[in-house]
Write a protein that holds these residues in place. Structure first.
Motif, PDB file in Angstrom:
ATOM      1  N   LEU A 172      98.790  -8.400  17.242  1.00 27.36           N
ATOM      2  CA  LEU A 172      97.812  -8.592  18.311  1.00 27.36           C
ATOM      3  C   LEU A 172      96.654  -7.572  18.285  1.00 27.36           C
ATOM      4  O   LEU A 172      95.749  -7.942  19.034  1.00 27.36           O
ATOM      5  N   THR A 173      96.830  -6.443  17.728  1.00 30.50           N
ATOM      6  CA  THR A 173      95.955  -5.268  17.719  1.00 30.50           C
ATOM      7  C   THR A 173      94.817  -5.600  16.906  1.00 30.50           C
ATOM      8  O   THR A 173      93.878  -4.989  17.022  1.00 30.50           O
ATOM      9  N   ARG A 174      94.820  -7.039  16.110  1.00 31.60           N
ATOM     10  CA  ARG A 174      93.898  -7.365  15.313  1.00 31.60           C
ATOM     11  C   ARG A 174      92.860  -8.115  16.027  1.00 31.60           C
ATOM     12  O   ARG A 174      91.705  -8.572  15.289  1.00 31.60           O
ATOM     13  N   TYR A 175      93.118  -8.702  17.256  1.00 36.57           N
ATOM     14  CA  TYR A 175      92.402  -9.612  18.100  1.00 36.57           C
ATOM     15  C   TYR A 175      91.379  -8.715  18.752  1.00 36.57           C
ATOM     16  O   TYR A 175      91.499  -7.824  19.434  1.00 36.57           O
ATOM     17  N   LEU A 176      90.275  -9.149  18.631  1.00 38.05           N
ATOM     18  CA  LEU A 176      88.876  -8.518  19.283  1.00 38.05           C
ATOM     19  C   LEU A 176      88.438  -9.128  20.283  1.00 38.05           C
ATOM     20  O   LEU A 176      88.191 -10.584  20.434  1.00 38.05           O
ATOM     21  N   PRO A 177      88.096  -8.478  21.485  1.00 39.47           N
ATOM     22  CA  PRO A 177      87.327  -9.437  22.634  1.00 39.47           C
ATOM     23  C   PRO A 177      86.209  -9.994  22.293  1.00 39.47           C
ATOM     24  O   PRO A 177      85.195  -9.210  21.519  1.00 39.47           O
ATOM     25  N   THR A 178      85.776 -11.040  22.674  1.00 37.46           N
ATOM     26  CA  THR A 178      84.562 -11.569  22.495  1.00 37.46           C
ATOM     27  C   THR A 178      83.875 -12.341  23.485  1.00 37.46           C
ATOM     28  O   THR A 178      84.743 -12.815  24.560  1.00 37.46           O
ATOM     29  N   TRP A 179      82.662 -12.602  23.342  1.00 40.90           N
ATOM     30  CA  TRP A 179      81.989 -13.331  24.635  1.00 40.90           C
ATOM     31  C   TRP A 179      81.119 -14.538  24.044  1.00 40.90           C
ATOM     32  O   TRP A 179      80.272 -14.180  23.223  1.00 40.90           O
ATOM     33  N   ARG A 180      81.679 -15.786  23.946  1.00 36.74           N
ATOM     34  CA  ARG A 180      80.926 -17.042  23.573  1.00 36.74           C
ATOM     35  C   ARG A 180      80.491 -16.748  21.881  1.00 36.74           C
ATOM     36  O   ARG A 180      79.572 -16.931  21.451  1.00 36.74           O
ATOM     37  N   GLY A 181      81.577 -16.120  21.345  1.00 39.31           N
ATOM     38  CA  GLY A 181      81.443 -16.246  19.911  1.00 39.31           C
ATOM     39  C   GLY A 181      81.332 -14.725  19.253  1.00 39.31           C
ATOM     40  O   GLY A 181      81.336 -14.499  18.183  1.00 39.31           O
ATOM     41  N   ASN A 182      80.468 -13.847  20.097  1.00 37.49           N
ATOM     42  CA  ASN A 182      80.068 -12.593  19.742  1.00 37.49           C
ATOM     43  C   ASN A 182      81.181 -11.521  20.339  1.00 37.49           C
ATOM     44  O   ASN A 182      81.683 -11.554  21.359  1.00 37.49           O
ATOM     45  N   ALA A 186      83.138  -2.962  23.668  1.00 50.27           N
ATOM     46  CA  ALA A 186      83.804  -2.199  24.877  1.00 50.27           C
ATOM     47  C   ALA A 186      85.107  -1.972  24.397  1.00 50.27           C
ATOM     48  O   ALA A 186      85.847  -2.752  23.614  1.00 50.27           O
ATOM     49  N   ASP A 187      85.739  -0.942  25.054  1.00 49.08           N
ATOM     50  CA  ASP A 187      87.034  -0.415  25.037  1.00 49.08           C
ATOM     51  C   ASP A 187      87.972  -1.505  25.692  1.00 49.08           C
ATOM     52  O   ASP A 187      88.142  -0.866  26.800  1.00 49.08           O
ATOM     53  N   LEU A 188      88.270  -2.454  25.406  1.00 49.87           N
ATOM     54  CA  LEU A 188      89.174  -3.202  25.839  1.00 49.87           C
ATOM     55  C   LEU A 188      90.454  -3.597  25.502  1.00 49.87           C
ATOM     56  O   LEU A 188      90.487  -3.723  24.118  1.00 49.87           O
ATOM     57  N   GLU A 189      91.499  -3.983  26.202  1.00 47.67           N
ATOM     58  CA  GLU A 189      92.917  -4.304  25.792  1.00 47.67           C
ATOM     59  C   GLU A 189      93.347  -5.601  26.135  1.00 47.67           C
ATOM     60  O   GLU A 189      93.063  -5.868  27.433  1.00 47.67           O
ATOM     61  N   MET A 190      93.808  -6.310  25.283  1.00 46.86           N
ATOM     62  CA  MET A 190      94.436  -7.792  25.654  1.00 46.86           C
ATOM     63  C   MET A 190      95.538  -7.350  26.489  1.00 46.86           C
ATOM     64  O   MET A 190      96.384  -6.479  26.147  1.00 46.86           O
ATOM     65  N   ASN A 191      95.845  -8.415  27.593  1.00 46.63           N
ATOM     66  CA  ASN A 191      96.829  -8.440  28.529  1.00 46.63           C
ATOM     67  C   ASN A 191      97.905  -9.684  27.952  1.00 46.63           C
ATOM     68  O   ASN A 191      97.684 -10.482  28.221  1.00 46.63           O
ATOM     69  N   PRO A 192      98.749  -9.170  26.849  1.00 47.40           N
ATOM     70  CA  PRO A 192      99.716 -10.374  26.243  1.00 47.40           C
ATOM     71  C   PRO A 192     100.563 -10.904  27.161  1.00 47.40           C
ATOM     72  O   PRO A 192     101.244 -12.070  26.875  1.00 47.40           O
ATOM     73  N   SER A 193     100.461 -10.450  28.393  1.00 39.23           N
ATOM     74  CA  SER A 193     101.620 -11.105  29.383  1.00 39.23           C
ATOM     75  C   SER A 193     100.779 -12.254  30.085  1.00 39.23           C
ATOM     76  O   SER A 193     101.483 -12.910  30.869  1.00 39.23           O
ATOM     77  N   ARG A 194      99.685 -12.418  29.755  1.00 38.37           N
ATOM     78  CA  ARG A 194      99.018 -13.624  30.724  1.00 38.37           C
ATOM     79  C   ARG A 194      98.040 -14.572  29.509  1.00 38.37           C
ATOM     80  O   ARG A 194      96.867 -14.631  29.747  1.00 38.37           O
ATOM     81  N   ILE A 195      98.635 -14.842  28.721  1.00 42.55           N
ATOM     82  CA  ILE A 195      98.071 -15.918  27.729  1.00 42.55           C
ATOM     83  C   ILE A 195      97.863 -17.186  28.434  1.00 42.55           C
ATOM     84  O   ILE A 195      99.040 -17.705  28.876  1.00 42.55           O
ATOM     85  N   VAL A 196      96.816 -17.671  28.443  1.00 44.73           N
ATOM     86  CA  VAL A 196      96.387 -19.002  28.935  1.00 44.73           C
ATOM     87  C   VAL A 196      96.236 -20.136  27.875  1.00 44.73           C
ATOM     88  O   VAL A 196      96.022 -21.358  28.265  1.00 44.73           O
TER      89      VAL A 196
END
Length: 231
Positions: A172-182, A186-196
């Motif tokens: 999961l640490t390899r996943y990068l935050p994106t916005w419309r493909g880009n 930013a220094d963001l962390e995924m919240n794995p407890s809220r996967i939709v």
């Protein structure tokens, strides 16, 4: 007095149940199926998308086939770089297709897991730069704003060999935050407890020497997608 005895008995029963919990009750299993492509019912959990929504000419399908050793999902189609002459969209090139899961009933909690695993078979095509398949995870918004309706998108790229079943594991640490493909810088962390939701997609462009690329047919076989606890 009878009400007191009932409350006392309920408390006693709850205490006995807590004392008899096993380690399995307290520690989640080491793996959890998210999707298993073993029946046509599985198809109801997904929908397809492509550049055709924006005037492109690519197309995709998703079906379940019985290969003799059990049913498998087949994500296939044709990638085209052309654009329809009557397209109302201002695009000059196309060439992508994808499959995205419908939103889960609420969300799924993968906080106990650290890796996403997929059992897949590729076709020699390079999936999203350097022969990779794009695997996306969607989470609830970081900020629940009335004007922000899109889910957060996290992307990772994984290698997919040709013609052989392969289990790829993506921390999961390899996943990068994106916005419309880009990718978002930013220094963001995924919240794995809220996967939709999740998705897979393929792009006609990009590649490595020896890999198929460009317009044409594509096909990916999928057996299952799991969450793993490796640590």
């Amino acid at each position: 007095m009878s009400r007191f005895r009932a409350l006392w008995q309920a408390s006693l029963n709850a205490t006995k149940k807590a004392l008899t919990w096993s380690a399995e009750d307290l520690i989640p299993p080491s793996e959890r199926y998210i999707f298993s492509f073993n029946s046509k019912e599985e198809l109801k959990k997904w929908h397809l998308y492509s550049d055709s929504e924006y005037g492109g000419l690519s197309s995709a399908s998703l079906e379940i086939r019985d290969a003799g050793n059990g049913s498998k999902g087949i994500f296939s189609g044709k990638l085209s770089l052309d654009v329809a002459e009557d397209s109302k969209w201002n695009i000059t090139r196309s060439g992508f297709c994808g499959m995205r899961s419908k939103k889960f009933d609420g969300f799924i909690d993968l906080d106990a897991y650290d890796t996403i695993a997929l059992k897949v078979k590729g076709d020699g095509r390079c999936y999203i730069s350097t022969e990779h398949t794009l695997v996306q995870i969607y989470t609830e918004n970081w900020v629940n704003s009335p004007g922000q309706q899109e889910d957060n998108s996290w992307q990772a790229f994984v290698f997919m060999p040709k013609d052989n079943w392969y289990i790829t594991k993506i921390p999961l640490t390899r996943y990068l935050p994106t916005w419309r493909g880009n990718v978002i810088d930013a220094d963001l962390e995924m919240n794995p407890s809220r996967i939709v939701g999740m998705s897979l997609s393929v792009n006609a462009e990009g590649g490595v020497p020896g890999a198929r690329s460009g317009p044409g047919d594509f096909q990916m076989e999928i057996d299952w997608i799991k969450a793993l606890r490796t640590q």
